[in-house]
Design a protein around this motif. Structure first.
Motif, PDB file in Angstrom:
ATOM      1  N   THR A   1      28.095 -70.286 -49.159  1.00  0.00           N
ATOM      2  CA  THR A   1      28.772 -69.316 -48.364  1.00  0.00           C
ATOM      3  C   THR A   1      28.341 -68.135 -48.059  1.00  0.00           C
ATOM      4  OG1 THR A   1      31.340 -69.268 -47.433  1.00  0.00           O
ATOM      5  CG2 THR A   1      30.870 -68.601 -49.602  1.00  0.00           C
ATOM      6  N   GLU A   2      28.999 -67.265 -47.234  1.00  0.00           N
ATOM      7  CA  GLU A   2      28.776 -65.869 -46.993  1.00  0.00           C
ATOM      8  C   GLU A   2      28.224 -65.156 -48.187  1.00  0.00           C
ATOM      9  OE1 GLU A   2      28.437 -62.013 -45.122  1.00  0.00           O
ATOM     10  OE2 GLU A   2      29.913 -62.761 -46.860  1.00  0.00           O
ATOM     11  N   HIS A   3      27.303 -64.263 -48.007  1.00  0.00           N
ATOM     12  CA  HIS A   3      26.719 -63.679 -48.975  1.00  0.00           C
ATOM     13  C   HIS A   3      27.761 -62.524 -49.680  1.00  0.00           C
ATOM     14  CE1 HIS A   3      23.090 -61.522 -50.507  1.00  0.00           C
ATOM     15  NE2 HIS A   3      23.572 -60.488 -50.233  1.00  0.00           N
ATOM     16  N   ASN A   4      28.385 -61.774 -48.979  1.00  0.00           N
ATOM     17  CA  ASN A   4      29.248 -60.830 -49.489  1.00  0.00           C
ATOM     18  C   ASN A   4      30.363 -61.493 -50.304  1.00  0.00           C
ATOM     19  OD1 ASN A   4      28.392 -58.324 -48.316  1.00  0.00           O
ATOM     20  ND2 ASN A   4      29.440 -59.030 -46.373  1.00  0.00           N
ATOM     21  N   LEU A   5      30.773 -62.660 -50.145  1.00  0.00           N
ATOM     22  CA  LEU A   5      31.866 -63.144 -50.637  1.00  0.00           C
ATOM     23  C   LEU A   5      31.307 -63.800 -52.171  1.00  0.00           C
ATOM     24  CD1 LEU A   5      34.759 -64.446 -51.277  1.00  0.00           C
ATOM     25  CD2 LEU A   5      34.317 -66.484 -49.917  1.00  0.00           C
ATOM     26  N   VAL A   6      30.121 -64.372 -51.881  1.00  0.00           N
ATOM     27  CA  VAL A   6      29.432 -65.124 -53.164  1.00  0.00           C
ATOM     28  C   VAL A   6      29.169 -63.683 -54.341  1.00  0.00           C
ATOM     29  CG1 VAL A   6      27.351 -66.168 -54.231  1.00  0.00           C
ATOM     30  CG2 VAL A   6      28.471 -66.800 -51.846  1.00  0.00           C
ATOM     31  N   ASN A   7      28.634 -62.585 -53.638  1.00  0.00           N
ATOM     32  CA  ASN A   7      28.320 -61.419 -54.509  1.00  0.00           C
ATOM     33  C   ASN A   7      29.564 -60.894 -55.251  1.00  0.00           C
ATOM     34  OD1 ASN A   7      25.692 -61.481 -54.070  1.00  0.00           O
ATOM     35  ND2 ASN A   7      25.740 -59.857 -52.679  1.00  0.00           N
ATOM     36  N   ARG A   8      30.644 -60.932 -54.563  1.00  0.00           N
ATOM     37  CA  ARG A   8      32.111 -60.326 -54.768  1.00  0.00           C
ATOM     38  C   ARG A   8      32.520 -61.438 -55.959  1.00  0.00           C
ATOM     39  NH1 ARG A   8      35.191 -60.129 -50.315  1.00  0.00           N
ATOM     40  NH2 ARG A   8      33.846 -58.365 -49.905  1.00  0.00           N
ATOM     41  N   LEU A   9      32.271 -62.608 -55.896  1.00  0.00           N
ATOM     42  CA  LEU A   9      32.809 -63.711 -56.814  1.00  0.00           C
ATOM     43  C   LEU A   9      31.997 -63.425 -58.118  1.00  0.00           C
ATOM     44  CD1 LEU A   9      33.400 -66.851 -54.672  1.00  0.00           C
ATOM     45  CD2 LEU A   9      35.071 -65.521 -55.912  1.00  0.00           C
ATOM     46  N   ALA A  10      30.864 -63.190 -57.992  1.00  0.00           N
ATOM     47  CA  ALA A  10      29.822 -62.864 -59.046  1.00  0.00           C
ATOM     48  C   ALA A  10      30.477 -61.880 -60.063  1.00  0.00           C
ATOM     49  CB  ALA A  10      28.496 -62.725 -58.814  1.00  0.00           C
TER      50      ALA A  10
END
Ligand code: 13P
Ligand code: SF4
Length: 367
Positions: free
Chosen positions: A292-301
């Protein structure tokens, strides 16, 4: 000044905004928020960049934000850090005296732009002349207000990725077939979850103005508009194999806007909200490749350092249109509100709004 929002163009920001240091931008945004107090509510979609979403009073996926917007009583100004169709939906669901503002008018959605209402009217003629009138139009909320109004006028309803199954099941029970706009992938993935065969779904190509039957011509239950999300389409089946080879034991979790072949190979798929909750509920040490969208994946990480979380396609870009909303645009927006000259006010015309609202209300009743 308030204009019909689809005619607005984004002015270049005064150079002052581009020259401000990040700390100054943060301080001035925080000060403007404080000065506006209860008059201002900032909404932020989960795909928004970190340096902007930190200022959101509410964050959410599109369904959550629609529900929050509908309940806002005190706010005079709603700054929507998301994309144009979300701000339109918010305008439809809020009172006339509340102003919904999109900090950059160019923050559109490539998927929503793939279906315009004239093309949808043409499609309706093609499919009703072939199949008669037992067709319900259903549109993903990622569509223009005019397309939602078309759907509302023809007795149809909207869906979001988090209620797609329930709402499409309901629609399939009420009609012989549905026209699903504008994301063929979400439509196909949901149809398969509901037990439809691929051969029971065909595609309408708006450029050719014709139906396409990729699995052989059969009587379709779902007619899928040929549209897609340019971000989620970049997660391809070979990425699933690559991450499994590189990180044994990794779980692949994707959004249903990804193409069917990718979703079919993934371990799990679900809406933005589903993805967030699946990761929140997972034990430490779980490995995820998220489509899914990059900003969300980075935030989840960042939020789950005890898990290993990467993007399913590490070369992916963020949603570029959503990312147009940056700190200079947010500050410029708030400064104009403070000066009594709000810019980028999103206004849906009353006729479109009333039909679009009918489609949204039907969704909210059953979700
Ligand atoms: P949801 O927020 O409904 O998951 O939608 C994803 C999306 O693409 C938003 O533009
Ligand atoms: Fe549109 Fe895709 Fe961006 Fe969502 S992620 S706003 S569907 S382009």
């Amino acid at each position: 000044m308030v204009y019909q929002s689809n005619l607005l163009t984004q002015p270049l920001l005064p150079t002052e905004y581009a020259q401000l240091a990040n700390e100054e931008l943060d301080q001035r945004i925080a000060a403007a928020k404080q000065a506006l107090g209860k008059d201002l509510v900032i909404l932020g979609h989960h795909y928004q960049r970190n340096d902007v979403i930190v200022f959101a009073d509410h964050r959410g996926d599109s369904l959550q934000l629609a529900r929050i917007a509908a309940g806002l009583q005190d706010a005079k100004y709603i700054a929507f850090c998301g994309v144009h169709f979300m701000a339109e939906t918010t305008d439809i669901l809020t009172r006339d005296d509340q102003l919904v503002i999109l900090p950059d008018i160019n923050a559109g959605c490539s998927m929503a732009d793939m279906a315009d209402d004239t093309e949808v009217e043409e499609c309706w003629e093609v499919i009703t002349s072939k199949y008669g009138d037992s067709i319900i139009p259903v549109t993903y909320v990622n569509s223009t207000a005019a397309v939602k109004a078309f759907v509302g006028k023809h007795g149809g309803l909207t869906i979001t990725s988090s209620n797609a199954q329930r709402v499409i099941e309901h629609a399939l029970q009420s009609a012989d077939r549905i026209l699903f706009l504008p994301d063929q992938h979400l439509g196909r993935n949901t149809g398969v979850k509901l037990g439809l065969q691929l051969s029971e779904m065909c595609v309408y190509d708006p450029k050719e103005m014709q139906l396409v039957f990729p699995h052989g011509e059969a009587d379709p239950r779902m007619i899928l508009w040929k549209g897609h999300c340019s971000v989620h389409e970049k997660f391809e089946p070979h990425h699933v194999q690559q991450v499994r080879d590189k990180y044994p034991g990794i779980r692949v979790l994707v959004h249903p806007e990804c193409q069917y072949e990718t979703v079919a190979l993934a371990d799990e798929n679900g809406s933005t909200d589903y993805i967030i909750k699946a990761i929140q509920a997972a034990p430490a040490g779980t490995k995820w490749a998220v489509g899914t969208e990059h900003n969300l994946v980075n935030r989840l990480a960042q939020q789950h350092p005890d898990q290993f979380i990467i993007s399913l396609n590490e070369m992916i870009c963020p949603c570029l249109t959503m990312n147009r909303i940056d700190r200079p645009h947010l500050l410029w927006t708030l400064d104009h509100i403070l000066a009594g000259t709000p810019q980028n006010v999103i206004r849906v015309s009353p006729e479109i709004a009333s039909f679009a609202k009918a489609a949204i209300d039907r969704m909210l009743e059953i979700s």
